[in-house]
Scaffold this motif. Structure first.
Motif, PDB file in Angstrom:
ATOM      1  N   LEU A   1       0.806  -1.224   0.000  1.00  0.00           N
ATOM      2  CA  LEU A   1       0.000   0.000   0.000  1.00  0.00           C
ATOM      3  C   LEU A   1       0.840   1.275   0.000  1.00  0.00           C
ATOM      4  O   LEU A   1       0.286   2.372  -0.105  1.00  0.00           O
ATOM      5  N   GLY A   2       2.159   1.147   0.110  1.00  0.00           N
ATOM      6  CA  GLY A   2       3.023   2.323   0.069  1.00  0.00           C
ATOM      7  C   GLY A   2       3.053   3.112   1.350  1.00  0.00           C
ATOM      8  O   GLY A   2       3.373   4.304   1.347  1.00  0.00           O
ATOM      9  N   ASP A   3       2.743   2.471   2.486  1.00  0.00           N
ATOM     10  CA  ASP A   3       2.732   3.160   3.770  1.00  0.00           C
ATOM     11  C   ASP A   3       4.141   3.297   4.340  1.00  0.00           C
ATOM     12  O   ASP A   3       5.086   2.643   3.890  1.00  0.00           O
ATOM     13  N   ARG A   4       4.248   4.119   5.382  1.00  0.00           N
ATOM     14  CA  ARG A   4       5.520   4.238   6.099  1.00  0.00           C
ATOM     15  C   ARG A   4       5.868   2.895   6.720  1.00  0.00           C
ATOM     16  O   ARG A   4       5.000   2.195   7.248  1.00  0.00           O
ATOM     17  N   PRO A   5       7.141   2.476   6.659  1.00  0.00           N
ATOM     18  CA  PRO A   5       7.517   1.180   7.255  1.00  0.00           C
ATOM     19  C   PRO A   5       7.123   1.092   8.720  1.00  0.00           C
ATOM     20  O   PRO A   5       7.112   2.083   9.450  1.00  0.00           O
ATOM     21  N   LEU A   6       6.820  -0.120   9.144  1.00  0.00           N
ATOM     22  CA  LEU A   6       6.448  -0.375  10.530  1.00  0.00           C
ATOM     23  C   LEU A   6       7.695  -0.424  11.414  1.00  0.00           C
ATOM     24  O   LEU A   6       8.813  -0.598  10.917  1.00  0.00           O
ATOM     25  N   PRO A   7       7.523  -0.315  12.732  1.00  0.00           N
ATOM     26  CA  PRO A   7       8.689  -0.385  13.623  1.00  0.00           C
ATOM     27  C   PRO A   7       9.458  -1.695  13.492  1.00  0.00           C
ATOM     28  O   PRO A   7      10.681  -1.713  13.605  1.00  0.00           O
ATOM     29  N   GLY A   8       8.742  -2.809  13.277  1.00  0.00           N
ATOM     30  CA  GLY A   8       9.400  -4.107  13.160  1.00  0.00           C
ATOM     31  C   GLY A   8       8.763  -4.946  12.089  1.00  0.00           C
ATOM     32  O   GLY A   8       7.718  -4.606  11.527  1.00  0.00           O
ATOM     33  N   TYR A   9       9.388  -6.095  11.797  1.00  0.00           N
ATOM     34  CA  TYR A   9       8.810  -7.014  10.822  1.00  0.00           C
ATOM     35  C   TYR A   9       7.521  -7.633  11.362  1.00  0.00           C
ATOM     36  O   TYR A   9       6.660  -8.063  10.603  1.00  0.00           O
TER      37      TYR A   9
ATOM     38  N   ALA B   1       2.404   1.775  -7.209  1.00  0.00           N
ATOM     39  CA  ALA B   1       2.619   2.609  -8.396  1.00  0.00           C
ATOM     40  C   ALA B   1       1.786   2.130  -9.574  1.00  0.00           C
ATOM     41  O   ALA B   1       1.364   2.936 -10.418  1.00  0.00           O
ATOM     42  N   LEU B   2       1.525   0.837  -9.648  1.00  0.00           N
ATOM     43  CA  LEU B   2       0.713   0.296 -10.746  1.00  0.00           C
ATOM     44  C   LEU B   2      -0.744   0.709 -10.631  1.00  0.00           C
ATOM     45  O   LEU B   2      -1.459   0.758 -11.633  1.00  0.00           O
ATOM     46  N   PHE B   3      -1.195   0.987  -9.401  1.00  0.00           N
ATOM     47  CA  PHE B   3      -2.608   1.298  -9.168  1.00  0.00           C
ATOM     48  C   PHE B   3      -2.780   2.690  -8.563  1.00  0.00           C
ATOM     49  O   PHE B   3      -3.631   2.908  -7.693  1.00  0.00           O
ATOM     50  N   LYS B   4      -1.971   3.634  -9.020  1.00  0.00           N
ATOM     51  CA  LYS B   4      -2.104   5.057  -8.687  1.00  0.00           C
ATOM     52  C   LYS B   4      -2.083   5.317  -7.186  1.00  0.00           C
ATOM     53  O   LYS B   4      -2.766   6.213  -6.682  1.00  0.00           O
ATOM     54  N   GLY B   5      -1.312   4.507  -6.461  1.00  0.00           N
ATOM     55  CA  GLY B   5      -1.194   4.719  -5.023  1.00  0.00           C
ATOM     56  C   GLY B   5      -2.396   4.271  -4.222  1.00  0.00           C
ATOM     57  O   GLY B   5      -2.545   4.641  -3.062  1.00  0.00           O
ATOM     58  N   PHE B   6      -3.261   3.454  -4.834  1.00  0.00           N
ATOM     59  CA  PHE B   6      -4.477   2.973  -4.172  1.00  0.00           C
ATOM     60  C   PHE B   6      -5.299   4.126  -3.604  1.00  0.00           C
ATOM     61  O   PHE B   6      -5.417   4.299  -2.379  1.00  0.00           O
ATOM     62  N   PRO B   7      -5.875   4.941  -4.469  1.00  0.00           N
ATOM     63  CA  PRO B   7      -6.688   6.067  -3.985  1.00  0.00           C
ATOM     64  C   PRO B   7      -7.937   5.582  -3.263  1.00  0.00           C
ATOM     65  O   PRO B   7      -8.458   4.502  -3.535  1.00  0.00           O
ATOM     66  N   GLY B   8      -8.413   6.404  -2.350  1.00  0.00           N
ATOM     67  CA  GLY B   8      -9.664   6.099  -1.663  1.00  0.00           C
ATOM     68  C   GLY B   8      -9.531   5.183  -0.477  1.00  0.00           C
ATOM     69  O   GLY B   8     -10.552   4.718   0.062  1.00  0.00           O
ATOM     70  N   LEU B   9      -8.306   4.891  -0.031  1.00  0.00           N
ATOM     71  CA  LEU B   9      -8.160   4.148   1.218  1.00  0.00           C
ATOM     72  C   LEU B   9      -8.814   4.929   2.357  1.00  0.00           C
ATOM     73  O   LEU B   9      -8.822   6.156   2.355  1.00  0.00           O
ATOM     74  N   ARG B  10      -9.345   4.214   3.309  1.00  0.00           N
ATOM     75  CA  ARG B  10     -10.048   4.856   4.412  1.00  0.00           C
ATOM     76  C   ARG B  10      -9.115   5.796   5.166  1.00  0.00           C
ATOM     77  O   ARG B  10      -8.012   5.416   5.571  1.00  0.00           O
ATOM     78  N   ASP B  11      -9.547   7.039   5.362  1.00  0.00           N
ATOM     79  CA  ASP B  11      -8.795   8.012   6.142  1.00  0.00           C
ATOM     80  C   ASP B  11      -9.207   7.858   7.601  1.00  0.00           C
ATOM     81  O   ASP B  11     -10.082   8.568   8.103  1.00  0.00           O
ATOM     82  N   TYR B  12      -8.567   6.914   8.283  1.00  0.00           N
ATOM     83  CA  TYR B  12      -8.988   6.613   9.654  1.00  0.00           C
ATOM     84  C   TYR B  12      -8.751   7.784  10.602  1.00  0.00           C
ATOM     85  O   TYR B  12      -9.444   7.921  11.613  1.00  0.00           O
ATOM     86  N   ARG B  13      -7.804   8.657  10.271  1.00  0.00           N
ATOM     87  CA  ARG B  13      -7.534   9.794  11.146  1.00  0.00           C
ATOM     88  C   ARG B  13      -8.683  10.803  11.156  1.00  0.00           C
ATOM     89  O   ARG B  13      -8.821  11.581  12.092  1.00  0.00           O
ATOM     90  N   ALA B  14      -9.492  10.795  10.106  1.00  0.00           N
ATOM     91  CA  ALA B  14     -10.649  11.685  10.061  1.00  0.00           C
ATOM     92  C   ALA B  14     -11.812  11.134  10.888  1.00  0.00           C
ATOM     93  O   ALA B  14     -12.786  11.846  11.133  1.00  0.00           O
TER      94      ALA B  14
ATOM     95  N   VAL C   1       3.888   6.454  -0.611  1.00  0.00           N
ATOM     96  CA  VAL C   1       2.707   7.201  -1.049  1.00  0.00           C
ATOM     97  C   VAL C   1       2.280   8.162   0.058  1.00  0.00           C
ATOM     98  O   VAL C   1       1.586   7.763   0.999  1.00  0.00           O
ATOM     99  N   PRO C   2       2.700   9.446   0.007  1.00  0.00           N
ATOM    100  CA  PRO C   2       2.182  10.426   0.978  1.00  0.00           C
ATOM    101  C   PRO C   2       0.713  10.688   0.709  1.00  0.00           C
ATOM    102  O   PRO C   2       0.320  10.983  -0.409  1.00  0.00           O
ATOM    103  N   ARG C   3      -0.119  10.575   1.742  1.00  0.00           N
ATOM    104  CA  ARG C   3      -1.569  10.616   1.531  1.00  0.00           C
ATOM    105  C   ARG C   3      -2.241  11.866   2.083  1.00  0.00           C
ATOM    106  O   ARG C   3      -3.434  12.038   1.908  1.00  0.00           O
ATOM    107  N   SER C   4      -1.525  12.722   2.784  1.00  0.00           N
ATOM    108  CA  SER C   4      -2.154  13.907   3.359  1.00  0.00           C
ATOM    109  C   SER C   4      -1.167  15.069   3.334  1.00  0.00           C
ATOM    110  O   SER C   4       0.044  14.866   3.162  1.00  0.00           O
ATOM    111  N   PRO C   5      -1.651  16.277   3.510  1.00  0.00           N
ATOM    112  CA  PRO C   5      -0.729  17.423   3.592  1.00  0.00           C
ATOM    113  C   PRO C   5       0.302  17.282   4.703  1.00  0.00           C
ATOM    114  O   PRO C   5       1.419  17.776   4.575  1.00  0.00           O
ATOM    115  N   ILE C   6      -0.057  16.595   5.795  1.00  0.00           N
ATOM    116  CA  ILE C   6       0.919  16.359   6.857  1.00  0.00           C
ATOM    117  C   ILE C   6       2.067  15.512   6.313  1.00  0.00           C
ATOM    118  O   ILE C   6       3.241  15.778   6.566  1.00  0.00           O
TER     119      ILE C   6
END
Length: 650
Positions: free
Chosen positions: A137-145, A491-504, A522-527
């Motif tokens: 999904l292109g997210d920030r890496p997790l703390p561990g495996y 990258a093949l699927f445009k960064g998977f748009p429309g993933l749930r914005d759980y922070r909202a 994949v940066p997903r927000s202005p933050i």
């Protein structure tokens, strides 16, 4: 009395006579209609007279009108199947005859109607769910495996419950099974849980008229089921039948085809019961001490969760070479990989025979060189010859990651160079010093978990570098797919748009840095975008809550910090104030990024310079905002400090 319907939400009571009931319902309805007409002419009993046409006009006016523009269902369904292997889906599409564990013979075929041929999705190394889905999904890496991991900055092994905690990729799903009980049932009754998941997937999708263009769903139980020897081919046939029914209903209701994309995160070796690798006693016999932190040269940390076909080791840099030479002799080892001490661009590969090679990586060009020193531990010499013959290798022996990929999709160790390099640098914020890929006849687990697995029929696992463990699936109903890897899917699927914005929708907080945020593909927000321009050596508190929409950006964030227990607590959202202890510290934080640069639900605060924390200590932080009327708690969570006394951004 029966109800005679005049529409979806209006009915008139009609009394059936004895004669009408004896005629049966069809004939009774004819008589009832005539009777109703007669009775409508006698409404003058209420003190006024009205025509039958007027009555029916009134009835019609009361009926709900059809919606002129009904809310549409999502056009796309992205289905994340945990642990479904490429070889199983390929066999199922082509049709396969097999005998199950009960001796019954079956011929099964599925996903051959309305889908293109399945492609390989090569997982991360280790080929484990959390790191693979995060990279997909292109997210920030997790703390561990995994959720038990070693935090290098805190110099401590950290344990998190894998059932009650949720990673970012899980929160981004439109729908998934939630709650510890339902997740636990997947390990106890995997087939029943799978049927429940499939039913709930369809039910929730058909209700999703306000979630955007794409519906994301995660099914966990296929992986659980395979660990417990369930018939994955039969389960996939059940899924195909249910998806065909869903597509039919969708076509009838929406007037178009439903676009379905199915992904999995890794494969499964289907190796059955396996021998537990005795790595702890092996290391102890060699003079090493398996512990929770590294204080001495002979200390090693061995985070362990579940039953896996890989092992991660964290050790003092000076012990890497001796450990590699030693671990080649550990029974069950297939391939060993390690970061070269003090290098982030060079890696060692060895196998159980002591053969050795070096991998050199040029991150800027994402190119690799494989240099055998003794033998050929992963049998890549034929790959080198093919790349050189095709002119895809430069004079220094480097070839692009894509070139290595195209030549190794069908190899026993697909995309090995890139996956090893990423596994030791970018797959986790706390990568292991040494990673061991086990022979498929062996597993790594705690003694207790292994004994528990022997009480059931164990089916297989994953995590290793080889193709059986690594090859997941990419399957589409709308367009042909091609073989790819976990770090290329987004990258093949445009960064998977429309993933749930759980922070909202939720409240929470975390410590971040510009360095860690930059690792998100994949940066997903202005933050996310704004963090990349911040100083890389600073720590920031990222806070989110829907309540920020009602709180002025000028209002400070009030935080309370105090020492915590040894184990991290769950995040708490209660409003009740707690008594302040002598060890508590309080501070007010102001915005580090202007409100205009951030969404209304998120804010970013700089770590206060006057907050004095002890190094490598576990703390508990809570935060609240204060408006003119009341203070509202937003978050509460535990965190570690590094050797400088700063919060660890993980």
């Amino acid at each position: 009395m029966r109800l005679m319907s005049f529409g979806p939400s209006f009915s008139i009571p009609v009394r059936w006579s004895k004669k009408e009931r004896s005629l049966g319902v069809p004939h009774a309805r004819i008589l009832a209609t005539a009777s109703l007409r007669l009775r409508l002419s006698r409404i003058s009993d209420f003190g006024f007279r009205i025509s039958r046409a007027g009555v029916f006009f009134c009835l019609f006016a009361l009926l709900p009108l059809p919606r002129s523009s009904p809310a549409a269902l999502p056009r796309h369904l992205v289905l994340a199947l945990d642990g479904v292997a490429y070889r199983d889906m390929k066999a199922l599409q082509e049709g396969v005859t097999y005998t199950d564990l009960g001796g019954r013979r079956f011929h099964r075929q599925a996903f051959h109607r309305g889908y293109f041929p399945v492609s390989r999705m090569i997982s991360t190394f280790p080929s484990a769910s959390d790191v693979a889905w995060t990279e997909i999904l292109g997210d920030r890496p997790l703390p561990g495996y995994q959720r038990t991991y070693f935090n290098e900055a805190a110099n401590s092994e950290i344990y998190q419950n894998g059932i009650t905690t949720s990673m970012e990729y899980e929160r981004q799903m439109t729908w998934q099974v939630t709650g510890g009980l339902l997740r636990t049932l997947g390990y106890v009754f995997p087939r029943t849980t799978f049927k429940y998941e499939v039913r709930e997937l369809a039910r929730n999708f058909l209700r999703a008229t306000n979630c955007g263009d794409t519906f994301y769903a995660l099914l966990r139980s296929p992986d659980d089921a395979q660990h417990l020897s369930a018939d994955i081919l039969a389960m996939l046939c059940t899924l195909d039948d249910n998806l065909q029914e869903l597509r039919s209903r969708y076509r009838a209701g929406e007037g178009r085809e439903l676009d379905i994309l199915i992904l999995s995160d890794h494969g499964n070796n289907h190796a059955g019961p396996a021998t537990r690798v005795e790595i702890r006693s092996f290391l102890k016999a060699a003079g090493y001490h398996v512990t929770k932190s590294i204080q001495n040269p002979k200390d090693v940390v061995l985070p362990t969760a579940g039953i896996e076909s890989w092992v991660e080791i964290h050790n003092a840099p000076g012990e890497t070479e001796p450990l590699l030479r030693l671990l080649c002799h550990l029974q069950g080892v297939d391939v060993l990989t390690a970061r070269c001490p003090d290098r982030d661009d060079q890696f060692i590969v060895m196998n159980f025979n002591g053969e050795r090679a070096l991998i050199d990586w040029r991150p800027a060009q994402n190119s690799f060189r494989y240099s055998p020193e003794k033998g050929d531990p992963i049998n890549y010499r034929p790959v080198i010859e093919a790349l050189s013959k095709n002119g895809r290798m430069d004079a220094e022996g480097f070839a692009s990651a894509d070139a290595w990929m195209s030549e190794t999709f069908a190899h026993r160790y697909p995309l090995a160079l890139e996956r090893i390099a990423r596994g030791h640098t970018r797959a986790s914020l706390n990568p292991a010093t040494i990673l061991i890929s086990l022979n498929n006849d062996y597993v790594h687990s705690s003694w207790f978990i292994k004994k528990g697995s022997e009480m059931v029929r164990f089916g297989g696992t994953h995590g290793a570098l080889d193709d059986l463990n690594s090859n997941g699936i990419l399957l589409s109903s709308s367009a042909p797919s091609h073989d790819t890897s976990a770090n290329r899917v987004a990258a093949l699927f445009k960064g998977f748009p429309g993933l749930r914005d759980y922070r909202a929708e939720e409240a929470g907080a975390e410590w971040i840095s510009a360095r860690t945020e930059a690792l998100a593909a994949v940066p997903r927000s202005p933050i996310d975008q704004g963090c990349r321009a911040l100083p890389r050596d600073r720590i920031y508190l990222r806070v989110w809550t829907p309540g920020f929409a009602c709180v002025s950006s000028e209002a400070p964030l009030e935080i309370t910090v105090k020492p915590a227990r040894r184990f991290l607590p769950a995040r708490i959202r209660r409003e009740d104030p707690e008594p302040m202890s002598a060890l508590e510290q309080r501070a007010n934080l102001n915005l580090a990024v202007p409100r205009a640069a951030a969404p209304s639900c998120e804010r970013l605060y700089a770590f206060p310079a006057d907050l004095a924390l002890d190094p490598q200590t576990l703390y508990l932080i809570s935060g609240r905002t204060r408006d003119p009327n009341k203070a509202t708690r937003i978050f509460k969570f535990g965190f570690w400090t590094d050797s400088r006394g700063l919060p660890v951004a993980d």
